[in-house]
Write an enzyme that holds these catalytic residues in place. Structure first.
Site, short mmCIF file in Angstrom:
data_model
loop_
_atom_site.label_atom_id
_atom_site.label_comp_id
_atom_site.label_asym_id
_atom_site.label_seq_id
_atom_site.Cartn_x
_atom_site.Cartn_y
_atom_site.Cartn_z
N SER A 182 0.87 -1.19 0.00
CA SER A 182 0.00 0.00 0.00
C SER A 182 0.90 1.23 0.00
O SER A 182 2.02 1.18 0.53
CB SER A 182 -0.87 0.01 1.26
OG SER A 182 -1.49 1.27 1.44
N TYR A 210 -1.81 -0.50 10.51
CA TYR A 210 -1.93 -1.00 9.12
C TYR A 210 -0.73 -0.52 8.29
O TYR A 210 -0.12 -1.32 7.56
CB TYR A 210 -3.24 -0.49 8.53
CG TYR A 210 -3.47 -0.80 7.07
CD1 TYR A 210 -3.89 -2.06 6.66
CD2 TYR A 210 -3.26 0.18 6.08
CE1 TYR A 210 -4.12 -2.34 5.31
CE2 TYR A 210 -3.48 -0.10 4.74
CZ TYR A 210 -3.91 -1.35 4.36
OH TYR A 210 -4.13 -1.62 3.03
N LYS A 215 2.23 -2.71 6.29
CA LYS A 215 2.51 -2.64 4.85
C LYS A 215 3.96 -2.20 4.61
O LYS A 215 4.58 -2.61 3.62
CB LYS A 215 1.52 -1.70 4.18
CG LYS A 215 0.07 -2.21 4.19
CD LYS A 215 -0.10 -3.52 3.42
CE LYS A 215 -1.57 -3.89 3.27
NZ LYS A 215 -1.77 -5.13 2.50
N1 LIG Z 1 -8.55 -0.49 -1.48
C1 LIG Z 1 -7.49 0.25 -1.24
O1 LIG Z 1 -7.56 1.50 -1.27
C2 LIG Z 1 -6.18 -0.41 -0.95
C3 LIG Z 1 -5.03 0.41 -0.97
C4 LIG Z 1 -3.80 -0.18 -0.71
C5 LIG Z 1 -3.72 -1.54 -0.46
N2 LIG Z 1 -4.84 -2.29 -0.43
C6 LIG Z 1 -4.67 -3.73 -0.17
O2 LIG Z 1 -5.29 -4.47 -1.20
C7 LIG Z 1 -5.59 -5.78 -0.73
C8 LIG Z 1 -7.00 -6.14 -1.13
O3 LIG Z 1 -7.90 -5.29 -0.48
P1 LIG Z 1 -9.17 -4.65 -1.21
O4 LIG Z 1 -9.05 -3.19 -1.09
O5 LIG Z 1 -9.38 -5.27 -2.52
O6 LIG Z 1 -10.31 -5.07 -0.16
P2 LIG Z 1 -11.68 -5.86 -0.28
O7 LIG Z 1 -12.42 -5.48 -1.51
O8 LIG Z 1 -12.34 -5.71 1.02
O9 LIG Z 1 -11.19 -7.36 -0.49
C9 LIG Z 1 -10.45 -8.03 0.49
C10 LIG Z 1 -10.37 -9.48 0.03
O10 LIG Z 1 -9.57 -10.19 0.95
C11 LIG Z 1 -10.29 -11.34 1.42
N3 LIG Z 1 -9.83 -11.58 2.77
C12 LIG Z 1 -9.86 -10.74 3.83
N4 LIG Z 1 -9.28 -11.32 4.89
C13 LIG Z 1 -8.88 -12.55 4.47
C14 LIG Z 1 -8.22 -13.63 5.10
N5 LIG Z 1 -7.85 -13.57 6.37
N6 LIG Z 1 -7.97 -14.75 4.37
C15 LIG Z 1 -8.34 -14.84 3.07
N7 LIG Z 1 -8.97 -13.84 2.43
C16 LIG Z 1 -9.23 -12.72 3.13
C17 LIG Z 1 -11.75 -10.95 1.28
O11 LIG Z 1 -12.52 -12.12 1.07
P3 LIG Z 1 -13.58 -12.74 2.10
O12 LIG Z 1 -14.21 -11.60 2.86
O13 LIG Z 1 -14.53 -13.41 1.15
O14 LIG Z 1 -12.77 -13.67 2.92
C18 LIG Z 1 -11.71 -10.15 -0.01
O15 LIG Z 1 -11.75 -10.99 -1.14
C19 LIG Z 1 -5.34 -5.75 0.77
O16 LIG Z 1 -4.08 -6.32 1.05
C20 LIG Z 1 -5.30 -4.27 1.09
O17 LIG Z 1 -4.55 -3.98 2.24
C21 LIG Z 1 -6.07 -1.77 -0.67
#
Ligand SMILES: NC(=O)c1ccc[n+]([C@@H]2O[C@H](COP(=O)([O-])OP(=O)(O)OC[C@H]3O[C@@H](n4cnc5c(N)ncnc54)[C@H](OP(=O)(O)O)[C@@H]3O)[C@@H](O)[C@H]2O)c1
Length: 253
Positions: A144, A157, A161
């Protein structure tokens, strides 16, 4: 299909945390380039539903990212069923610790570090020992821009990261030349995890983003597919910022 779209033909990819958001988009981008893809979720039915949503050549597997038995079963299933495992995307992430760092208890700290930091180590270890160590592969960790900057109330968090970015370098050192290990650092992307960041503030974030909008999961999926493919063959230990310029645009002046 152009040659670049087909660049992952014959490859097999595993994407953790891919029932929605960035993981789902990354899985779609890998599949669109010819890879067969297995997506995970904590819930088997949600994983299977995501696979149905993406269509051909995608399979769902239920595995909590920190559950060692489930992770091992998943990696073994991939190698037994598809005969290889070329690409691992350590994407599952969580942020349960909102507020000042000194007010967070050990449980929230541990959950954040377990999912965001330990799980990538666990899945990398399993993938390398089952296939990549001998045959090669590419690993992409979802970090991130929070790992490269500081902000109030999301410190635990961000620390997780930042550590993941450093872990990426160490793993690149340890696992080369067979295995490349890189990270992506998304900015604010329109997903459920980041809802608290963008839902009430989209206009303000858009105004502070040089490219004039918040991210969509597909923006990140494209970067994951690039790092997974031949075009990135001499890149390892690197973190690719994909944020529409949000990091360069910050600051008080
Ligand atoms: N969105 C942003 O702005 C942003 C920015 C920087 C980094 N990120 C990173 O991007 C990654 C994906 O996040 P996202 O933004 O796409 O969020 P999201 O739409 O909420 O998706 C999170 C995904 O992770 C799964 N998940 C959560 N905890 C889990 C666990 N313990 N084991 C297996 N699966 C798990 C969830 O599936 P289930 O609920 O079905 O288990 C879901 O498919 C994360 O690492 C996050 O930190 C996001």
């Amino acid at each position: 299909m152009t040659s670049s779209e087909a660049s992952l033909h014959g490859r097999v990819a595993l994407v953790t945390g891919a029932s929605r958001g960035i993981g789902l988009a990354a899985a779609g981008a890998l599949r669109d380039r010819g890879a067969r893809v297995v997506v995970t979720s904590r819930d088997e039915e949600r994983a299977k539903e995501a696979a149905r949503q993406l269509g051909d050549n995608v399979e769902g597997f239920g595995a909590h990212a920190t559950d060692e038995d489930a992770a091992r079963a998943c990696v073994e299933h991939v190698v037994e069923s598809y005969g290889r495992l070329d690409i691992l995307v350590n994407n599952a992430g969580t942020n349960p610790a909102y507020g000042p760092i000194i007010d967070q208890g050990h449980a929230r700290f541990a959950k954040t570090m377990d999912v965001n930091l330990w799980a990538p180590i666990l899945w990398t270890s399993l993938a390398v020992k089952a296939w990549m160590g001998e045959h090669g592969g590419a690993i992409i960790n979802t970090a991130s821009i929070g790992g490269l900057s500081v902000a109030k109330d999301v410190g635990i968090y961000h620390v997780s990261k930042a550590a993941l970015i450093h872990l990426t370098k160490h793993l690149a050192l340890e696992l080369g030349p067979k295995v490349r290990v890189n990270a992506i650092a998304p900015g604010v992307v329109r997903t459920r995890l980041a809802e608290a960041l963008w839902q009430e503030n989209e206009e303000a974030i858009t105004g502070a983003t040089p490219l004039g909008r918040i991210g969509e999961p597909e923006d990140i999926g494209e970067a994951v597919a690039f790092l997974a493919g031949e075009g990135a063959r001499w890149i390892t230990g690197e973190t690719l910022v994909v944020d529409g310029g949000q990091l360069v645009g910050s600051g008080p002046l």
